[in-house]
Design an enzyme around this catalytic site. Structure first.
Site, PDB file in Angstrom:
ATOM      1  N   HIS A 183       0.834  -1.205   0.000  1.00  0.00           N
ATOM      2  CA  HIS A 183       0.000   0.000   0.000  1.00  0.00           C
ATOM      3  C   HIS A 183       0.869   1.256   0.000  1.00  0.00           C
ATOM      4  O   HIS A 183       0.546   2.248  -0.662  1.00  0.00           O
ATOM      5  CB  HIS A 183      -0.930   0.003   1.216  1.00  0.00           C
ATOM      6  CG  HIS A 183      -2.108  -0.908   1.086  1.00  0.00           C
ATOM      7  ND1 HIS A 183      -1.991  -2.279   1.061  1.00  0.00           N
ATOM      8  CD2 HIS A 183      -3.439  -0.643   0.976  1.00  0.00           C
ATOM      9  CE1 HIS A 183      -3.191  -2.826   0.965  1.00  0.00           C
ATOM     10  NE2 HIS A 183      -4.095  -1.855   0.897  1.00  0.00           N
ATOM     11  N   HIS A 213       1.550  -3.607   9.304  1.00  0.00           N
ATOM     12  CA  HIS A 213       2.975  -3.502   8.989  1.00  0.00           C
ATOM     13  C   HIS A 213       3.716  -2.856  10.149  1.00  0.00           C
ATOM     14  O   HIS A 213       3.124  -2.168  10.999  1.00  0.00           O
ATOM     15  CB  HIS A 213       3.201  -2.663   7.727  1.00  0.00           C
ATOM     16  CG  HIS A 213       2.681  -3.294   6.473  1.00  0.00           C
ATOM     17  ND1 HIS A 213       3.385  -4.250   5.784  1.00  0.00           N
ATOM     18  CD2 HIS A 213       1.521  -3.106   5.793  1.00  0.00           C
ATOM     19  CE1 HIS A 213       2.693  -4.623   4.722  1.00  0.00           C
ATOM     20  NE2 HIS A 213       1.556  -3.944   4.705  1.00  0.00           N
TER      21      HIS A 213
END
Length: 277
Positions: free
Chosen positions: A198, A240
């Site tokens: 992303h 993440h």
């Protein structure tokens, strides 16, 4: 009156002196027992431990020279490298910051009420909506310039998916332990964390839009805010670690430069299509 010599017959010249041999045997046994006690005496051990450092260094250097290695080589071999210690410290800081910033990882987290909004931002940076939207805009565009821009953006999105998948398959860093695998449309490599796809996509598309689309100043600010929010949402949702997002931003920035180098114009596309046909 008896003679005094008769009271001490052992002193006569003809008789053996038995007492002196017994004394020597007892003295030797006493010395042997004292030496054995000195080896296990804690006071003696402390005295040996408090020897001069110079004397110990001298003995170690003589041993090292006898084996063919100097004291410098021993120090390098025993002491850990500075780079390894620095990387371990950075990794520990990364994990600590990621854990502290994962405030939307679950519904019962401290910012659990913001989780639906973060998941909406997550979908806005997913590859499938971007690929579908770019293909639709390229199909509906009436101008050749618009089709050229959308075509290169579409190629850049495909390149981003390929490069991120390769890096994830090579590094194979697991996602944070507090992450919930309820992500939108995941694939096999999405179980790995490094780098953030992303973040790479947001950085690349942000630069692409700002460079090739004419936007007003407020819209340009919104694009930049969207890029930063996408990266922040990855950490807040627990998807993440911080280093995954930072490396993803850098990777997406470089991917845009690669797209500019491989830019396909309509003439180049027609030539490629004619060559294939």
């Amino acid at each position: 009156m008896p003679s005094p010599k008769t009271k001490n017959p052992g002193r006569s010249g003809g008789s053996p002196v038995v007492g002196s041999s017994n004394d020597r045997f007892e003295f030797a046994s006493l010395n042997k027992s004292l030496l054995q006690r000195q080896g296990s005496d804690p006071t003696t051990a402390r005295l040996r431990a408090s020897e001069s450092p110079t004397r110990r260094r001298g003995s170690s250097s003589s041993t090292g020279s006898a084996s063919g290695q100097g004291p410098e080589e021993d120090g390098i071999r025993l002491n850990p490298s500075f780079i390894r210690v620095a990387l371990s410290s950075l990794l520990a800081i990364d994990l600590w910051m990621s854990k502290r910033l994962g405030v939307c990882a679950c519904e019962d987290s401290s910012w659990g009420s913001v989780r639906p909004l973060m998941k909406l931002i997550e979908i806005s940076g997913h590859g499938i909506p971007w690929l579908a939207g770019t293909a639709y805009c390229m199909y509906k565009s009436d101008s050749a310039a618009g089709q050229e821009v959308m075509l290169n953006l579409f190629i850049g999105l495909l390149l981003d998916l390929i490069l991120v998948g390769i890096v994830k398959a090579l590094v194979r860093r697991r996602r944070p332990s507090h992450n919930r695998m309820d992500m939108f449309a995941t694939f096999s490599v999405d179980r790995y964390s490094f780098p953030s796809g992303h973040a790479t996509r947001a950085a690349m598309c942000g630069r692409f839009v700002l460079a090739h689309l004419v936007l007003a100043a407020p819209l340009r600010v919104l694009v930049q805010l969207w890029v930063g929010t996408v990266g922040l949402s990855r950490v807040m949702l627990g998807r993440h670690n911080v280093t995954d997002v930072m490396f993803g931003f850098w990777m997406g920035y470089c991917q845009y430069n690669l797209i500019e180098m491989l830019w396909i114009s309509p003439q180049t596309l027609q030539g490629l299509l004619g060559y294939v046909v």
